[in-house]
Design an enzyme around this catalytic site. Structure first.
Site, PDB file in Angstrom:
ATOM      1  N   LYS A  57     123.482 -34.751 -60.540  1.00  0.00           N
ATOM      2  CA  LYS A  57     122.947 -33.965 -59.148  1.00  0.00           C
ATOM      3  C   LYS A  57     122.878 -35.184 -58.603  1.00  0.00           C
ATOM      4  O   LYS A  57     122.906 -35.227 -57.469  1.00  0.00           O
ATOM      5  CB  LYS A  57     121.714 -33.555 -59.947  1.00  0.00           C
ATOM      6  CG  LYS A  57     120.656 -33.091 -58.256  1.00  0.00           C
ATOM      7  CD  LYS A  57     121.180 -32.401 -57.946  1.00  0.00           C
ATOM      8  CE  LYS A  57     119.694 -31.953 -56.307  1.00  0.00           C
ATOM      9  NZ  LYS A  57     119.736 -31.014 -55.836  1.00  0.00           N
ATOM     10  N   THR A  76     114.973 -31.857 -60.329  1.00  0.00           N
ATOM     11  CA  THR A  76     115.375 -32.766 -59.762  1.00  0.00           C
ATOM     12  C   THR A  76     114.725 -34.319 -60.428  1.00  0.00           C
ATOM     13  O   THR A  76     113.844 -34.678 -59.828  1.00  0.00           O
ATOM     14  CB  THR A  76     116.312 -33.183 -58.219  1.00  0.00           C
ATOM     15  OG1 THR A  76     117.186 -32.245 -57.603  1.00  0.00           O
ATOM     16  CG2 THR A  76     116.873 -34.753 -58.469  1.00  0.00           C
TER      17      THR A  76
HETATM   18  P1  NAP Z   1     108.301 -27.667 -53.663  1.00  0.00           P
HETATM   19  O1  NAP Z   1     108.253 -26.023 -52.879  1.00  0.00           O
HETATM   20  O2  NAP Z   1     107.054 -28.679 -53.749  1.00  0.00           O
HETATM   21  O3  NAP Z   1     107.384 -27.392 -54.826  1.00  0.00           O
HETATM   22  C1  NAP Z   1     107.047 -27.979 -55.745  1.00  0.00           C
HETATM   23  C2  NAP Z   1     106.450 -28.108 -57.055  1.00  0.00           C
HETATM   24  O4  NAP Z   1     106.112 -28.214 -58.317  1.00  0.00           O
HETATM   25  C3  NAP Z   1     104.969 -26.233 -56.853  1.00  0.00           C
HETATM   26  O5  NAP Z   1     105.505 -25.705 -57.471  1.00  0.00           O
HETATM   27  C4  NAP Z   1     103.936 -27.117 -56.984  1.00  0.00           C
HETATM   28  O6  NAP Z   1     102.790 -27.084 -57.354  1.00  0.00           O
HETATM   29  C5  NAP Z   1     104.850 -28.087 -58.365  1.00  0.00           C
HETATM   30  N1  NAP Z   1     104.491 -29.049 -58.883  1.00  0.00           N
HETATM   31  C6  NAP Z   1     103.899 -30.967 -58.248  1.00  0.00           C
HETATM   32  N2  NAP Z   1     103.887 -31.081 -59.203  1.00  0.00           N
HETATM   33  C7  NAP Z   1     102.938 -30.876 -60.244  1.00  0.00           C
HETATM   34  C8  NAP Z   1     102.665 -31.202 -60.973  1.00  0.00           C
HETATM   35  N3  NAP Z   1     102.313 -32.953 -60.918  1.00  0.00           N
HETATM   36  N4  NAP Z   1     102.058 -30.418 -61.757  1.00  0.00           N
HETATM   37  C9  NAP Z   1     102.205 -29.728 -61.543  1.00  0.00           C
HETATM   38  N5  NAP Z   1     102.953 -28.719 -60.955  1.00  0.00           N
HETATM   39  C10 NAP Z   1     103.568 -29.899 -59.532  1.00  0.00           C
HETATM   40  O7  NAP Z   1     109.214 -28.277 -53.943  1.00  0.00           O
HETATM   41  P2  NAP Z   1     110.555 -27.098 -54.512  1.00  0.00           P
HETATM   42  O8  NAP Z   1     111.619 -27.366 -52.868  1.00  0.00           O
HETATM   43  O9  NAP Z   1     110.756 -26.052 -54.653  1.00  0.00           O
HETATM   44  O10 NAP Z   1     111.952 -28.425 -55.352  1.00  0.00           O
HETATM   45  C11 NAP Z   1     111.102 -28.628 -56.017  1.00  0.00           C
HETATM   46  C12 NAP Z   1     112.486 -29.386 -56.786  1.00  0.00           C
HETATM   47  O11 NAP Z   1     113.374 -28.563 -56.551  1.00  0.00           O
HETATM   48  C13 NAP Z   1     112.182 -30.448 -56.997  1.00  0.00           C
HETATM   49  O12 NAP Z   1     112.501 -31.968 -57.694  1.00  0.00           O
HETATM   50  C14 NAP Z   1     113.285 -30.888 -56.075  1.00  0.00           C
HETATM   51  O13 NAP Z   1     114.205 -31.794 -55.800  1.00  0.00           O
HETATM   52  C15 NAP Z   1     114.808 -29.751 -56.102  1.00  0.00           C
HETATM   53  N6  NAP Z   1     115.755 -29.312 -55.118  1.00  0.00           N
HETATM   54  C16 NAP Z   1     114.812 -28.961 -53.940  1.00  0.00           C
HETATM   55  C17 NAP Z   1     116.193 -28.332 -53.669  1.00  0.00           C
HETATM   56  C18 NAP Z   1     115.577 -27.517 -52.282  1.00  0.00           C
HETATM   57  O14 NAP Z   1     116.408 -27.086 -51.076  1.00  0.00           O
HETATM   58  N7  NAP Z   1     114.535 -27.588 -51.984  1.00  0.00           N
HETATM   59  C19 NAP Z   1     117.782 -28.098 -53.821  1.00  0.00           C
HETATM   60  C20 NAP Z   1     117.329 -28.542 -54.791  1.00  0.00           C
HETATM   61  C21 NAP Z   1     116.725 -29.014 -55.715  1.00  0.00           C
HETATM   62  P3  NAP Z   1     101.923 -26.898 -55.828  1.00  0.00           P
HETATM   63  O15 NAP Z   1     102.560 -25.724 -55.702  1.00  0.00           O
HETATM   64  O16 NAP Z   1     100.775 -26.647 -56.888  1.00  0.00           O
HETATM   65  O17 NAP Z   1     101.949 -27.867 -54.667  1.00  0.00           O
END
Ligand code: NAP
Length: 295
Positions: free
Chosen positions: A171, A96
């Site tokens: 979104k 997102t």
């Molecule tokens: P998360 O658990 O915090 O995971 C973030 C991921 O991004 C991890 O794999 C992290 O790597 C990677 N990352 C972040 N910064 C990076 C960088 N600079 N370079 C390389 N890798 C990087 O977050 P999530 O919940 O999966 O969410 C991911 C996306 O989906 C976000 O945009 C969020 O807004 C969206 N989203 C989330 C949900 C939800 O319910 N969780 C629902 C809909 C949409 P590391 O493992 O090394 O930290």
């Protein structure tokens, strides 16, 4: 069958990529913290050493990382996808991020001969694991049709909205509803607590009726179990509020409820609750109500 590259194995990406492996796709994964690739490799995926290496081995590359700057880093940074991508490859960003940043990245990728779709998701980590996500897609319709089977392995409601960036705009609409709903759930459950009624019975009575919602079913239930773990992290929702407000500023749209929600989430930030789930909004309500809801 198209070879898929998958970048970002966080709460969302780990379940989504696993569903692609289970659907029989050849999947190459990369994650900044490499230990998170282990369960995927055990399930049959290949692990690559960089986003560039992912691109070299893939026809379709999916990213789901945190914010716009992170998408830029893995796609356009050093050792990024742009260094290995083949002309005609499709890049699908499912993070997102802002619609404005999306269009900027798509333009840069076009110069490399790659086609970008923005395909943010809704449905939480539960939807990611169960393959029931809602996926809202922007970009060329014919490219969308081409990769539809890939979306179908991860989601249930898959909608092509329009040009690149329109998935992210949709979104943002979704996130307005999510935040105001979360506030409604927290406020209503605190009201129930203060009214002295049985919370589980109250929840059972109302979840299937006109007040039922995803937020009540999932985050409301977590609150009944005193569970503030994410799900969807407070810091990610604060990011989404920023995206919504930037877009509203551009389009001169008044956002009354969302502004209130943003102020309340600012308190969660100040209280260092950033890595909790968004249901932690209850703690702000607890402070206002002068009563604990969770233990
Ligand atoms: P998360 O658990 O915090 O995971 C973030 C991921 O991004 C991890 O794999 C992290 O790597 C990677 N990352 C972040 N910064 C990076 C960088 N600079 N370079 C390389 N890798 C990087 O977050 P999530 O919940 O999966 O969410 C991911 C996306 O989906 C976000 O945009 C969020 O807004 C969206 N989203 C989330 C949900 C939800 O319910 N969780 C629902 C809909 C949409 P590391 O493992 O090394 O930290």
């Amino acid at each position: 069958m198209k070879r898929i590259g998958f970048i970002g194995l966080g709460l969302m990406g780990s379940g989504m990529s696993l569903n692609l492996v289970k659907a029989g796709f050849s999947v190459t994964v990369w994650n900044r913290t490499s230990s998170k690739t282990k369960p995927l490799v055990e399930a049959g995926a290949n692990a690559a050493t960089s986003p560039k290496a992912v691109a070299e081995n893939s026809d379709v590359i999916i990213t789901i990382v945190t914010d716009g700057k992170d998408v830029e880093m893995v796609l356009l940074g050093p050792n990024g996808v742009h260094e290995g991508v083949k002309p005609g490859a499709v890049i699908i960003d499912m993070s997102t991020i802002s619609p404005i940043k999306t269009r900027e990245i798509a333009r840069k990728l076009r110069e490399k001969g790659a086609i970008m779709l923005d395909a943010p998701v809704s449905g939480g980590d539960v939807g990611a694991r169960n393959g029931t996500l809602s996926i809202m897609v922007g970009g060329p319709k014919e490219t969308f049709q081409e990769v539809l089977p890939i979306f179908e392995a991860m989601g249930k409601t898959i909608t092509h909205i329009g040009d690149v960036g329109s998935g992210q705009a949709t979104k943002a609409v979704n996130q307005i509803l999510v935040g105001i709903n979360m506030l409604a759930v927290a406020e209503a459950l605190m009201f129930a607590k203060k009214a002295g009624i049985d919370l589980q019975k109250c929840y059972n009575a109302i979840s299937g009726g006109a007040a039922g919602s995803w937020q009540l079913t999932n985050n409301g239930m977590k609150l009944l179990k005193n569970d503030l773990e994410p799900g969807f992290k407070v810091k990610d929702y604060i990011k989404d509020l920023r995206i919504i407000m930037e877009t509203a500023q551009e389009t001169k749209t008044p956002l009354l409820g969302t502004s209130l929600v943003q102020q309340l989430f600012r308190n969660l930030d100040a209280e260092k609750m950033n890595n909790k789930g968004t249901q932690a909004l209850i703690t702000v309500i607890e402070n206002l109500a002068g009563e604990k809801f969770t233990n």
